[in-house]
Design a protein around this motif. Structure first.
Motif, PDB file in Angstrom:
ATOM      1  N   ALA A 112       0.916  -1.251   0.056  1.00 25.29           N
ATOM      2  CA  ALA A 112       0.048   0.126   0.051  1.00 25.29           C
ATOM      3  C   ALA A 112       0.940   1.298   0.098  1.00 25.29           C
ATOM      4  CB  ALA A 112      -1.060  -0.118   1.344  1.00 25.29           C
ATOM      5  N   ASP A 113       0.214   2.331  -0.745  1.00 26.61           N
ATOM      6  CA  ASP A 113       1.024   3.541  -0.733  1.00 26.61           C
ATOM      7  C   ASP A 113       0.844   4.381   0.657  1.00 26.61           C
ATOM      8  OD1 ASP A 113       2.074   3.309  -3.239  1.00 26.61           O
ATOM      9  OD2 ASP A 113       0.237   4.048  -4.224  1.00 26.61           O
ATOM     10  N   ILE A 114      -0.293   4.070   1.182  1.00 26.21           N
ATOM     11  CA  ILE A 114      -0.902   4.759   2.374  1.00 26.21           C
ATOM     12  C   ILE A 114      -1.061   3.633   3.478  1.00 26.21           C
ATOM     13  CG2 ILE A 114      -2.215   6.364   3.472  1.00 26.21           C
ATOM     14  CD1 ILE A 114      -2.733   7.999   0.930  1.00 26.21           C
ATOM     15  N   VAL A 115      -0.850   3.990   4.912  1.00 25.81           N
ATOM     16  CA  VAL A 115      -1.053   2.711   5.850  1.00 25.81           C
ATOM     17  C   VAL A 115      -1.495   3.617   6.930  1.00 25.81           C
ATOM     18  CG1 VAL A 115      -0.123   1.051   7.438  1.00 25.81           C
ATOM     19  CG2 VAL A 115       0.719   1.056   5.099  1.00 25.81           C
ATOM     20  N   VAL A 116      -2.541   3.217   7.335  1.00 33.72           N
ATOM     21  CA  VAL A 116      -2.896   3.926   8.636  1.00 33.72           C
ATOM     22  C   VAL A 116      -3.088   2.915  10.000  1.00 33.72           C
ATOM     23  CG1 VAL A 116      -5.101   4.887   9.892  1.00 33.72           C
ATOM     24  CG2 VAL A 116      -4.663   5.306   7.649  1.00 33.72           C
ATOM     25  N   SER A 117      -2.552   3.063  10.710  1.00 37.43           N
ATOM     26  CA  SER A 117      -2.294   2.117  11.976  1.00 37.43           C
ATOM     27  C   SER A 117      -2.702   2.519  13.308  1.00 37.43           C
ATOM     28  CB  SER A 117      -0.749   1.759  12.244  1.00 37.43           C
ATOM     29  OG  SER A 117      -0.206   0.757  11.031  1.00 37.43           O
ATOM     30  N   GLY A 118      -3.232   1.575  14.000  1.00 37.57           N
ATOM     31  CA  GLY A 118      -3.600   2.094  15.440  1.00 37.57           C
ATOM     32  C   GLY A 118      -2.830   1.034  16.582  1.00 37.57           C
ATOM     33  N   GLY A 119      -2.676   1.478  17.856  1.00 39.14           N
ATOM     34  CA  GLY A 119      -2.540   0.824  18.819  1.00 39.14           C
ATOM     35  C   GLY A 119      -3.294   0.468  20.009  1.00 39.14           C
ATOM     36  N   ARG A 120      -2.569  -0.110  21.123  1.00 40.10           N
ATOM     37  CA  ARG A 120      -3.402  -0.233  22.203  1.00 40.10           C
ATOM     38  C   ARG A 120      -4.212   0.893  22.733  1.00 40.10           C
ATOM     39  NH1 ARG A 120      -0.260  -3.640  26.620  1.00 40.10           N
ATOM     40  NH2 ARG A 120       1.119  -1.822  26.459  1.00 40.10           N
ATOM     41  N   GLY A 121      -3.849   2.091  22.427  1.00 37.53           N
ATOM     42  CA  GLY A 121      -4.486   3.232  22.906  1.00 37.53           C
ATOM     43  C   GLY A 121      -5.836   3.359  22.315  1.00 37.53           C
ATOM     44  N   LEU A 122      -6.401   2.693  21.448  1.00 31.11           N
ATOM     45  CA  LEU A 122      -7.737   2.832  20.861  1.00 31.11           C
ATOM     46  C   LEU A 122      -8.663   2.022  21.771  1.00 31.11           C
ATOM     47  CD1 LEU A 122      -6.204   3.005  18.021  1.00 31.11           C
ATOM     48  CD2 LEU A 122      -8.455   3.024  17.183  1.00 31.11           C
ATOM     49  N   GLY A 123      -8.110   1.165  22.618  1.00 33.90           N
ATOM     50  CA  GLY A 123      -9.033   0.749  23.625  1.00 33.90           C
ATOM     51  C   GLY A 123      -9.906  -0.460  23.336  1.00 33.90           C
ATOM     52  N   SER A 124     -10.416  -0.732  22.198  1.00 30.08           N
ATOM     53  CA  SER A 124     -11.331  -1.832  21.747  1.00 30.08           C
ATOM     54  C   SER A 124     -11.207  -1.804  20.200  1.00 30.08           C
ATOM     55  CB  SER A 124     -12.739  -1.345  22.118  1.00 30.08           C
ATOM     56  OG  SER A 124     -13.192  -0.315  21.537  1.00 30.08           O
ATOM     57  N   SER A 125     -11.748  -3.144  19.777  1.00 28.69           N
ATOM     58  CA  SER A 125     -11.946  -3.254  18.325  1.00 28.69           C
ATOM     59  C   SER A 125     -13.104  -2.255  17.751  1.00 28.69           C
ATOM     60  CB  SER A 125     -12.246  -4.837  18.070  1.00 28.69           C
ATOM     61  OG  SER A 125     -13.582  -5.090  19.008  1.00 28.69           O
ATOM     62  N   GLU A 126     -14.036  -1.923  18.350  1.00 29.79           N
ATOM     63  CA  GLU A 126     -15.068  -0.974  18.109  1.00 29.79           C
ATOM     64  C   GLU A 126     -14.257   0.418  17.786  1.00 29.79           C
ATOM     65  OE1 GLU A 126     -15.200  -2.923  20.645  1.00 29.79           O
ATOM     66  OE2 GLU A 126     -16.781  -4.262  19.965  1.00 29.79           O
ATOM     67  N   ASN A 127     -13.523   0.648  18.593  1.00 26.76           N
ATOM     68  CA  ASN A 127     -12.819   2.201  18.422  1.00 26.76           C
ATOM     69  C   ASN A 127     -11.934   2.078  17.007  1.00 26.76           C
ATOM     70  OD1 ASN A 127     -14.184   3.412  20.565  1.00 26.76           O
ATOM     71  ND2 ASN A 127     -12.447   2.754  21.818  1.00 26.76           N
ATOM     72  N   PHE A 128     -11.488   1.003  16.466  1.00 26.26           N
ATOM     73  CA  PHE A 128     -10.650   0.886  15.456  1.00 26.26           C
ATOM     74  C   PHE A 128     -11.559   1.332  14.066  1.00 26.26           C
ATOM     75  CE2 PHE A 128      -6.907  -1.135  17.172  1.00 26.26           C
ATOM     76  CZ  PHE A 128      -6.061  -0.774  16.296  1.00 26.26           C
ATOM     77  N   GLN A 129     -12.913   1.310  14.377  1.00 30.44           N
ATOM     78  CA  GLN A 129     -13.649   1.711  13.141  1.00 30.44           C
ATOM     79  C   GLN A 129     -13.313   3.404  13.035  1.00 30.44           C
ATOM     80  OE1 GLN A 129     -17.804   1.041  14.197  1.00 30.44           O
ATOM     81  NE2 GLN A 129     -17.250  -1.455  14.229  1.00 30.44           N
ATOM     82  N   ILE A 130     -13.009   3.994  13.880  1.00 26.45           N
ATOM     83  CA  ILE A 130     -12.497   5.456  13.803  1.00 26.45           C
ATOM     84  C   ILE A 130     -11.538   5.484  12.637  1.00 26.45           C
ATOM     85  CG2 ILE A 130     -11.454   7.439  14.848  1.00 26.45           C
ATOM     86  CD1 ILE A 130     -12.706   6.610  17.439  1.00 26.45           C
ATOM     87  N   LEU A 131     -10.323   4.612  12.860  1.00 23.41           N
ATOM     88  CA  LEU A 131      -9.143   4.500  11.890  1.00 23.41           C
ATOM     89  C   LEU A 131      -9.525   4.068  10.673  1.00 23.41           C
ATOM     90  CD1 LEU A 131      -6.250   3.554  14.156  1.00 23.41           C
ATOM     91  CD2 LEU A 131      -7.038   5.638  13.536  1.00 23.41           C
ATOM     92  N   GLU A 132     -10.476   3.177  10.692  1.00 27.24           N
ATOM     93  CA  GLU A 132     -10.856   2.360   9.388  1.00 27.24           C
ATOM     94  C   GLU A 132     -11.698   3.457   8.550  1.00 27.24           C
ATOM     95  OE1 GLU A 132     -12.647  -1.662   9.366  1.00 27.24           O
ATOM     96  OE2 GLU A 132     -12.088  -1.616  11.524  1.00 27.24           O
ATOM     97  N   LYS A 133     -12.723   4.284   8.989  1.00 28.21           N
ATOM     98  CA  LYS A 133     -13.103   5.438   8.171  1.00 28.21           C
ATOM     99  C   LYS A 133     -12.148   6.288   7.746  1.00 28.21           C
ATOM    100  CE  LYS A 133     -17.379   5.777  10.935  1.00 28.21           C
ATOM    101  NZ  LYS A 133     -18.174   6.150  11.949  1.00 28.21           N
ATOM    102  N   LEU A 134     -10.920   6.460   8.196  1.00 28.16           N
ATOM    103  CA  LEU A 134     -10.078   7.615   7.748  1.00 28.16           C
ATOM    104  C   LEU A 134      -9.388   6.799   6.704  1.00 28.16           C
ATOM    105  CD1 LEU A 134      -8.278   9.951   7.834  1.00 28.16           C
ATOM    106  CD2 LEU A 134      -6.884   8.724   9.557  1.00 28.16           C
ATOM    107  N   ALA A 135      -9.036   5.394   6.919  1.00 30.89           N
ATOM    108  CA  ALA A 135      -8.250   4.608   5.923  1.00 30.89           C
ATOM    109  C   ALA A 135      -9.137   4.581   4.656  1.00 30.89           C
ATOM    110  CB  ALA A 135      -8.006   3.135   6.489  1.00 30.89           C
ATOM    111  N   ASP A 136     -10.549   4.444   4.557  1.00 29.10           N
ATOM    112  CA  ASP A 136     -11.181   4.266   3.490  1.00 29.10           C
ATOM    113  C   ASP A 136     -11.258   5.447   2.662  1.00 29.10           C
ATOM    114  OD1 ASP A 136     -11.610   1.505   4.182  1.00 29.10           O
ATOM    115  OD2 ASP A 136     -13.761   2.068   5.087  1.00 29.10           O
ATOM    116  N   LYS A 137     -11.469   6.776   3.236  1.00 29.75           N
ATOM    117  CA  LYS A 137     -11.136   8.004   2.691  1.00 29.75           C
ATOM    118  C   LYS A 137     -10.014   8.082   1.806  1.00 29.75           C
ATOM    119  CE  LYS A 137     -14.487  11.150   4.244  1.00 29.75           C
ATOM    120  NZ  LYS A 137     -14.823  12.599   4.841  1.00 29.75           N
TER     121      LYS A 137
END
Length: 309
Positions: free
Chosen positions: A193-218
């Protein structure tokens, strides 16, 4: 020097890792490409336009439809006498097959090469990338895996440039393919991939990863994660970036809620631009980032997403 590159493909198209490996091999000498598969004429047609190739070896058989290292390594051994170097991409397939081939040839494997000094001397990272080892080999045939992110991709030309040699071989069939379960993902493959969005333990849950997934999809980006997030069960294992995960070097790497443990940095520090978002101003991730934002990711990421049209 005659160099053989083992093609990475999915029976439909050549994978980008092959192009990086070809470009690395060209620093040594004359390069041949070995395509092993089943019913993959499209691979031959596209591979024949890779600039700088001398010849394409092609072995077509149903047994090789799935890249089982036990079967493929014996096939490569049968042609190895004509080559001084055999190159693999440092992918899951390459790391599985190359050691088996080296054992069959009774030579040392030289893994994860990031720089070629001459035909005998290579550089590779050790200690999670904190030191670079210079390795010199006197083996008559050198088996090498290359870190694809360390080399530019070979380019395709408009005309067919390479000769094609069709090989037949005795089928060893040491291992039989049963089945595989592949996860479906519409996003780009993480290591390509040309762009990678990564998250860590700071997100706190699998549900919170959806915040990053929205950014990644855009952004049309791949999703990644730290080992801590994977171990916590927030995301699948194949998202893991780092020493024990995947090594990436995209044009843009966005790290949100990742502290920057040395094991994670080893897998992404070669990214061209690194953006870090972490509310801890002293987080180690800021030491390698080009742009850093000391803010709560739950505020910063949605605001960033709004700015992207």
């Amino acid at each position: 020097m005659n160099v053989l590159v083992i093609a990475e493909h999915n029976n439909d198209e050549i994978l980008p890792a092959t192009l990086n490996t070809v470009n690395a091999a060209k620093q040594i000498g004359t390069v041949d490409l070995f395509v092993i598969g089943n019913d993959c004429q499209d691979i031959i047609d596209s591979g024949n336009k890779i600039e700088g190739l001398n010849k394409i070896l092609f072995c077509n058989n149903k047994v090789y439809e799935n890249p089982l290292a036990e079967n493929i390594s014996t096939l490569i051994q049968s042609v190895s006498k004509d080559y001084t170097h055999i190159f693999f991409a440092n992918t899951a397939n390459g790391k599985n097959t190359a050691p088996r081939l080296a054992a069959l040839l009774d030579v040392m494997i030289i893994p994860d090469v990031i720089e070629i000094i001459d035909h005998n001397t290579f550089k590779r990272p050790i200690y999670a990338g904190n030191a670079i080892a210079t390795v010199r080999s006197s083996d008559t045939c050198k088996v090498i895996t290359v870190r694809t992110t360390a080399f530019e991709k070979a380019t395709f030309g408009e005309k067919e440039a390479a000769k094609i040699e069709i090989l037949s071989s005795e089928i060893t069939n040491l291992t039989k393919y049963i089945s595989s379960e592949l996860s479906k993902n519409e996003r780009p493959e993480l290591t390509a991939a040309d762009i990678v969005v990564s998250g860590g333990r700071g997100l706190g849950s699998s549900e919170n990863f959806q915040i990053l997934e929205k950014l990644a999809d855009k952004l049309g980006a791949a999703m990644g994660a730290s080992r801590a997030a994977v171990d916590a069960g927030y995301v699948p294992n194949d998202w893991q970036v780092g020493q024990t995960g995947k090594v990436v070097a995209p044009d843009l790497y966005i790290a949100a809620g990742i502290s920057g443990a040395i094991q994670h940095l080893a897998g992404m520090k070669d990214s061209k631009v690194i953006v870090a978002i972490n509310k801890d101003e002293d987080a180690p991730i800021f030491t390698v980032s080009d742009y850093g934002l000391a803010d709560d990711l739950f505020n910063a990421v949605p605001e960033l997403e709004k700015l992207i049209k």
